[in-house]
Design a protein around this motif. Structure first.
Motif, PDB file in Angstrom:
ATOM      1  N   ILE A 246       0.860  -1.190   0.000  1.00  0.00           N
ATOM      2  CA  ILE A 246       0.000   0.000   0.000  1.00  0.00           C
ATOM      3  C   ILE A 246       0.891   1.233   0.000  1.00  0.00           C
ATOM      4  O   ILE A 246       1.790   1.348   0.841  1.00  0.00           O
ATOM      5  N   THR A 247       0.661   2.138  -0.928  1.00  0.00           N
ATOM      6  CA  THR A 247       1.406   3.402  -0.966  1.00  0.00           C
ATOM      7  C   THR A 247       0.438   4.553  -0.779  1.00  0.00           C
ATOM      8  O   THR A 247      -0.609   4.607  -1.429  1.00  0.00           O
ATOM      9  N   ARG A 248       0.804   5.459   0.134  1.00  0.00           N
ATOM     10  CA  ARG A 248       0.014   6.659   0.382  1.00  0.00           C
ATOM     11  C   ARG A 248       0.876   7.891   0.155  1.00  0.00           C
ATOM     12  O   ARG A 248       2.053   7.906   0.529  1.00  0.00           O
TER      13      ARG A 248
ATOM     14  N   GLN B  89      -1.561   3.371  -4.207  1.00  0.00           N
ATOM     15  CA  GLN B  89      -1.336   2.000  -4.674  1.00  0.00           C
ATOM     16  C   GLN B  89      -1.875   1.034  -3.624  1.00  0.00           C
ATOM     17  O   GLN B  89      -1.728   1.279  -2.420  1.00  0.00           O
ATOM     18  N   ASP B  90      -2.468  -0.043  -4.076  1.00  0.00           N
ATOM     19  CA  ASP B  90      -2.917  -1.103  -3.168  1.00  0.00           C
ATOM     20  C   ASP B  90      -2.885  -2.401  -3.967  1.00  0.00           C
ATOM     21  O   ASP B  90      -3.835  -2.745  -4.664  1.00  0.00           O
ATOM     22  N   GLY B  91      -1.758  -3.092  -3.903  1.00  0.00           N
ATOM     23  CA  GLY B  91      -1.558  -4.294  -4.693  1.00  0.00           C
ATOM     24  C   GLY B  91      -1.126  -5.454  -3.829  1.00  0.00           C
ATOM     25  O   GLY B  91      -1.019  -5.344  -2.599  1.00  0.00           O
ATOM     26  N   ASN B  92      -0.859  -6.577  -4.465  1.00  0.00           N
ATOM     27  CA  ASN B  92      -0.443  -7.770  -3.741  1.00  0.00           C
ATOM     28  C   ASN B  92       0.562  -8.544  -4.580  1.00  0.00           C
ATOM     29  O   ASN B  92       0.432  -8.627  -5.809  1.00  0.00           O
TER      30      ASN B  92
ATOM     31  N   PRO C 223       3.212  -2.380  -8.023  1.00  0.00           N
ATOM     32  CA  PRO C 223       1.842  -2.547  -8.521  1.00  0.00           C
ATOM     33  C   PRO C 223       1.379  -1.309  -9.292  1.00  0.00           C
ATOM     34  O   PRO C 223       2.080  -0.286  -9.357  1.00  0.00           O
ATOM     35  N   ALA C 224       0.183  -1.408  -9.847  1.00  0.00           N
ATOM     36  CA  ALA C 224      -0.409  -0.260 -10.544  1.00  0.00           C
ATOM     37  C   ALA C 224      -0.652   0.888  -9.569  1.00  0.00           C
ATOM     38  O   ALA C 224      -0.762   0.693  -8.358  1.00  0.00           O
ATOM     39  N   GLY C 225      -0.739   2.093 -10.132  1.00  0.00           N
ATOM     40  CA  GLY C 225      -1.064   3.265  -9.328  1.00  0.00           C
ATOM     41  C   GLY C 225       0.075   4.232  -9.114  1.00  0.00           C
ATOM     42  O   GLY C 225      -0.054   5.193  -8.353  1.00  0.00           O
ATOM     43  N   VAL C 226       1.216   4.004  -9.784  1.00  0.00           N
ATOM     44  CA  VAL C 226       2.341   4.921  -9.620  1.00  0.00           C
ATOM     45  C   VAL C 226       1.929   6.326 -10.033  1.00  0.00           C
ATOM     46  O   VAL C 226       1.016   6.510 -10.841  1.00  0.00           O
ATOM     47  N   GLY C 227       2.605   7.312  -9.468  1.00  0.00           N
ATOM     48  CA  GLY C 227       2.261   8.692  -9.790  1.00  0.00           C
ATOM     49  C   GLY C 227       3.289   9.657  -9.270  1.00  0.00           C
ATOM     50  O   GLY C 227       4.274   9.272  -8.626  1.00  0.00           O
TER      51      GLY C 227
END
Length: 262
Positions: A185-187, A194-197, A229-233
């Motif tokens: 999880i990235t905040r 991001q919230d991947g596994n 995981p997906a969701g980089v920014g």
């Protein structure tokens, strides 16, 4: 190996390793890559400054090792591991600053499960690969996308990944985890990005170790950042980025301008 959290920390002008137990650190005699023998001394966590759990590590990085991240990047799922390296000088620890380059235009976070090699590995079969793992930590593969794309156009990748401070790691090394099922999880400023596994890895951890060890010797303390995981920014000066893996902890780093770091 039993489930342990191992910290590297500074206290009273000395650097130690210790096993985390609630609000104390059971000090080790030396490096955990040599032995987990304890001195019998306990240090309070509140007085310790947590450091990057491995000093000056060799860092192996993986590109496009999650299918959803490949999709968001408009890349095909790779047929072999897409490898790069980050310099040891890019490694920083928990609460250390990520320095946003003065000429940076589009710097991204990438939260990642990170393997910590514990035993020398060369030509290791996949079935025995995890025997060479000491544990797992959290990594943030910070990347300058503009420079990365310029390099990638010529088939290389180093500077865009390799700035000083572009590899935060920590806060602990966790032993006894299952690398095939870890939530990442990235905040940024408290907002989940991001919230991947690791169930979704294209190339799982045993395969990566076997693959790398086919070509080079892996050494105790080497790190393998297994992909994001997906969701980089993007990140911006003033941001606080946190990467959490529940079995390990939270890696927290502020972003500062290069001028502030001088």
């Amino acid at each position: 190996m039993n489930r342990l959290l191992v910290a590297r920390y500074a206290l009273d002008n000395a650097i130690h390793y210790g096993v985390v137990e609630e609000d104390s650190l059971r000090r080790l005699e030396g490096s955990p890559f040599e032995s987990l023998r304890e001195t019998g001394h306990r240090d309070p966590v509140a007085r310790a400054k947590l450091l990057a759990p491995v000093p000056q590590p060799r860092i192996f990085g993986l590109g496009y090792n999650y299918r959803a991240h490949s999709k968001e990047s408009n890349k095909a799922v790779p047929e072999i591991p897409v490898l790069f390296m980050k310099p040891s000088t890019s490694a920083v620890g928990p609460d250390d600053a990520i320095v946003y380059p003065a000429d940076g235009e589009n710097v991204h976070f990438e939260g990642e499960l990170t393997v910590v090699i514990g035993k020398r590995a060369r030509h290791v079969p996949e079935a025995q690969a995890l025997d060479h793992v000491f544990g797992y930590t959290i990594g943030n593969d910070v990347s300058d996308r503009v420079l990365q794309r310029r390099e990638s156009a010529f088939g290389c990748l180093l500077a865009g990944k390799g700035y000083d401070t572009f590899a935060p790691i920590g806060p602990f090394i966790a032993t006894g985890l299952d690398p095939a099922d870890q939530r990442i999880i990235t905040r940024v400023n408290g907002v989940v990005r991001q919230d991947g596994n690791s169930r979704d890895l294209v190339f799982p951890v045993p395969y990566l170790i076997a693959y790398l060890s086919k070509y080079m010797t892996l050494l105790p303390g080497d790190l393998i950042m297994t992909g994001t995981p997906a969701g980089v920014g993007p990140l911006a000066v003033g941001d606080m980025v946190e990467v959490e893996i529940p079995g390990i902890g939270v890696l927290r780093n502020p972003v500062i301008a290069e001028a502030q770091a001088r």
